[in-house]
Motif scaffolding. Structure first.
Motif, PDB file in Angstrom:
ATOM      1  N   LEU A   6     -11.175 -11.415 -33.384  1.00 18.34           N
ATOM      2  CA  LEU A   6     -11.950 -12.692 -33.321  1.00 18.34           C
ATOM      3  C   LEU A   6     -13.130 -12.703 -32.567  1.00 18.34           C
ATOM      4  O   LEU A   6     -13.237 -11.781 -31.730  1.00 18.34           O
ATOM      5  CB  LEU A   6     -11.110 -13.817 -32.605  1.00 18.34           C
ATOM      6  CG  LEU A   6      -9.776 -14.013 -33.126  1.00 18.34           C
ATOM      7  CD1 LEU A   6      -9.086 -15.039 -32.338  1.00 18.34           C
ATOM      8  CD2 LEU A   6      -9.788 -14.875 -34.649  1.00 18.34           C
ATOM      9  N   ILE A  19     -13.398 -14.612 -37.763  1.00 17.60           N
ATOM     10  CA  ILE A  19     -12.396 -13.200 -37.858  1.00 17.60           C
ATOM     11  C   ILE A  19     -13.233 -12.227 -38.546  1.00 17.60           C
ATOM     12  O   ILE A  19     -13.873 -12.333 -39.864  1.00 17.60           O
ATOM     13  CB  ILE A  19     -11.108 -13.614 -38.974  1.00 17.60           C
ATOM     14  CG1 ILE A  19     -10.406 -14.949 -38.196  1.00 17.60           C
ATOM     15  CG2 ILE A  19     -10.203 -12.499 -38.993  1.00 17.60           C
ATOM     16  CD1 ILE A  19      -9.421 -15.251 -39.011  1.00 17.60           C
ATOM     17  N   THR A  38     -12.478 -17.458 -40.634  1.00 16.12           N
ATOM     18  CA  THR A  38     -12.787 -18.278 -39.288  1.00 16.12           C
ATOM     19  C   THR A  38     -11.316 -18.857 -38.855  1.00 16.12           C
ATOM     20  O   THR A  38     -10.436 -18.945 -39.653  1.00 16.12           O
ATOM     21  CB  THR A  38     -13.748 -19.702 -40.085  1.00 16.12           C
ATOM     22  OG1 THR A  38     -12.976 -20.277 -40.830  1.00 16.12           O
ATOM     23  CG2 THR A  38     -15.066 -19.111 -40.234  1.00 16.12           C
ATOM     24  N   TYR A  39     -11.485 -19.375 -37.677  1.00 13.27           N
ATOM     25  CA  TYR A  39     -10.305 -19.869 -37.058  1.00 13.27           C
ATOM     26  C   TYR A  39     -10.708 -20.851 -35.995  1.00 13.27           C
ATOM     27  O   TYR A  39     -11.861 -20.680 -35.086  1.00 13.27           O
ATOM     28  CB  TYR A  39      -9.510 -18.818 -36.396  1.00 13.27           C
ATOM     29  CG  TYR A  39      -8.540 -19.205 -35.228  1.00 13.27           C
ATOM     30  CD1 TYR A  39      -7.556 -20.018 -35.851  1.00 13.27           C
ATOM     31  CD2 TYR A  39      -8.657 -18.986 -33.905  1.00 13.27           C
ATOM     32  CE1 TYR A  39      -6.515 -20.481 -34.704  1.00 13.27           C
ATOM     33  CE2 TYR A  39      -7.720 -19.576 -33.194  1.00 13.27           C
ATOM     34  CZ  TYR A  39      -6.671 -19.915 -33.594  1.00 13.27           C
ATOM     35  OH  TYR A  39      -5.566 -20.749 -32.647  1.00 13.27           O
ATOM     36  N   ASN A  40     -10.547 -22.211 -36.125  1.00  8.66           N
ATOM     37  CA  ASN A  40     -10.855 -23.203 -35.010  1.00  8.66           C
ATOM     38  C   ASN A  40      -9.606 -23.802 -34.543  1.00  8.66           C
ATOM     39  O   ASN A  40      -8.826 -24.625 -35.097  1.00  8.66           O
ATOM     40  CB  ASN A  40     -11.583 -24.274 -35.851  1.00  8.66           C
ATOM     41  CG  ASN A  40     -12.076 -25.400 -35.198  1.00  8.66           C
ATOM     42  OD1 ASN A  40     -12.035 -25.531 -34.048  1.00  8.66           O
ATOM     43  ND2 ASN A  40     -13.099 -26.319 -35.673  1.00  8.66           N
ATOM     44  N   PRO A  41      -9.297 -23.289 -33.228  1.00 12.70           N
ATOM     45  CA  PRO A  41      -8.051 -23.723 -32.548  1.00 12.70           C
ATOM     46  C   PRO A  41      -8.048 -25.390 -32.069  1.00 12.70           C
ATOM     47  O   PRO A  41      -7.221 -25.966 -31.736  1.00 12.70           O
ATOM     48  CB  PRO A  41      -8.125 -23.161 -31.324  1.00 12.70           C
ATOM     49  CG  PRO A  41      -9.527 -22.361 -31.286  1.00 12.70           C
ATOM     50  CD  PRO A  41     -10.160 -22.360 -32.430  1.00 12.70           C
ATOM     51  N   THR A  46      -3.764 -26.768 -40.634  1.00 10.78           N
ATOM     52  CA  THR A  46      -4.246 -25.772 -40.973  1.00 10.78           C
ATOM     53  C   THR A  46      -5.739 -25.356 -40.486  1.00 10.78           C
ATOM     54  O   THR A  46      -6.537 -26.008 -40.811  1.00 10.78           O
ATOM     55  CB  THR A  46      -4.462 -25.501 -42.831  1.00 10.78           C
ATOM     56  OG1 THR A  46      -3.031 -25.558 -43.069  1.00 10.78           O
ATOM     57  CG2 THR A  46      -4.806 -24.243 -43.103  1.00 10.78           C
ATOM     58  N   ASN A  47      -5.898 -24.565 -39.336  1.00  8.86           N
ATOM     59  CA  ASN A  47      -7.111 -24.457 -38.717  1.00  8.86           C
ATOM     60  C   ASN A  47      -7.639 -23.090 -38.822  1.00  8.86           C
ATOM     61  O   ASN A  47      -8.449 -22.600 -38.216  1.00  8.86           O
ATOM     62  CB  ASN A  47      -6.969 -24.691 -37.371  1.00  8.86           C
ATOM     63  CG  ASN A  47      -5.656 -23.946 -36.748  1.00  8.86           C
ATOM     64  OD1 ASN A  47      -5.365 -22.671 -37.150  1.00  8.86           O
ATOM     65  ND2 ASN A  47      -5.364 -24.098 -35.384  1.00  8.86           N
ATOM     66  N   PHE A  48      -7.399 -22.412 -40.076  1.00 11.03           N
ATOM     67  CA  PHE A  48      -8.029 -21.011 -40.283  1.00 11.03           C
ATOM     68  C   PHE A  48      -8.202 -20.956 -41.826  1.00 11.03           C
ATOM     69  O   PHE A  48      -7.887 -21.586 -42.607  1.00 11.03           O
ATOM     70  CB  PHE A  48      -7.247 -19.984 -40.044  1.00 11.03           C
ATOM     71  CG  PHE A  48      -5.802 -20.125 -40.698  1.00 11.03           C
ATOM     72  CD1 PHE A  48      -5.790 -19.555 -41.907  1.00 11.03           C
ATOM     73  CD2 PHE A  48      -4.727 -20.762 -40.025  1.00 11.03           C
ATOM     74  CE1 PHE A  48      -4.191 -19.510 -42.664  1.00 11.03           C
ATOM     75  CE2 PHE A  48      -3.599 -20.844 -40.639  1.00 11.03           C
ATOM     76  CZ  PHE A  48      -3.640 -20.155 -41.854  1.00 11.03           C
ATOM     77  N   THR A  68      -3.573 -11.913 -32.565  1.00 11.66           N
ATOM     78  CA  THR A  68      -3.877 -13.152 -33.219  1.00 11.66           C
ATOM     79  C   THR A  68      -4.092 -13.225 -34.955  1.00 11.66           C
ATOM     80  O   THR A  68      -3.972 -13.947 -35.527  1.00 11.66           O
ATOM     81  CB  THR A  68      -5.007 -14.075 -32.584  1.00 11.66           C
ATOM     82  OG1 THR A  68      -4.740 -13.859 -30.983  1.00 11.66           O
ATOM     83  CG2 THR A  68      -5.297 -15.540 -32.848  1.00 11.66           C
ATOM     84  N   ILE A  72      -2.414 -14.878 -38.062  1.00 11.13           N
ATOM     85  CA  ILE A  72      -3.189 -15.758 -38.923  1.00 11.13           C
ATOM     86  C   ILE A  72      -3.008 -15.213 -40.457  1.00 11.13           C
ATOM     87  O   ILE A  72      -2.913 -15.887 -41.396  1.00 11.13           O
ATOM     88  CB  ILE A  72      -4.750 -15.703 -38.564  1.00 11.13           C
ATOM     89  CG1 ILE A  72      -4.954 -16.489 -37.370  1.00 11.13           C
ATOM     90  CG2 ILE A  72      -5.309 -16.537 -39.785  1.00 11.13           C
ATOM     91  CD1 ILE A  72      -6.324 -16.608 -36.433  1.00 11.13           C
TER      92      ILE A  72
END
Length: 83
Positions: A6, A19, A38-41, A46-48, A68, A72
Motif C-alpha cells: 500500500l 495498491i 486502490t483501497y479506501n478503508p 467493498t472498499n477496494f 493487507t 485484498i
C-alpha cells in the motif's frame, strides 16, 4: 525484490491507499513501478479495486504481497468467483 504493498495517500485522519508494485527497498510512499488498484478503508462494504490480472502477473514474476494486499487479493478473487 518487488513487493505489492500500500502507498498512502489522502490527508490526516482520511487515509486512502494505492495498491502498487514497488522495489522493496523504496520508502512506503516513494516512487513505484505500477499501480494495480486502490483501497479506501473509510468506506463500508467493498472498499477496494484491484486488477487481478496484473496482480497475478506480478506474483508469478516473484513479487511478494504484503499481508493487507494478500487479504485484498483473496477477497477480490472470492468476489469474482461469486459473480
Amino acid at each position: 525484490m518487488v513487493a505489492l504493498r500500500l502507498n498512502r495517500q489522502g490527508t490526516k485522519d482520511r487515509p486512502y491507499y494505492k495498491i502498487v508494485a514497488v522495489d522493496s527497498r523504496k520508502r512506503r510512499d516513494g516512487r513505484y513501478i505500477e499501480q494495480i488498484g486502490t483501497y479506501n478503508p473509510m468506506l463500508e462494504g467493498t472498499n477496494f479495486t484491484i486488477d487481478l490480472e496484473k496482480a497475478d502477473a506480478w506474483i508469478a514474476n516473484g513479487a511478494q504481497p504484503s499481508d493487507t494486499v494478500r487479504s485484498i487479493i483473496k477477497k477480490a478473487k472470492k468476489a469474482a468467483l461469486e459473480a
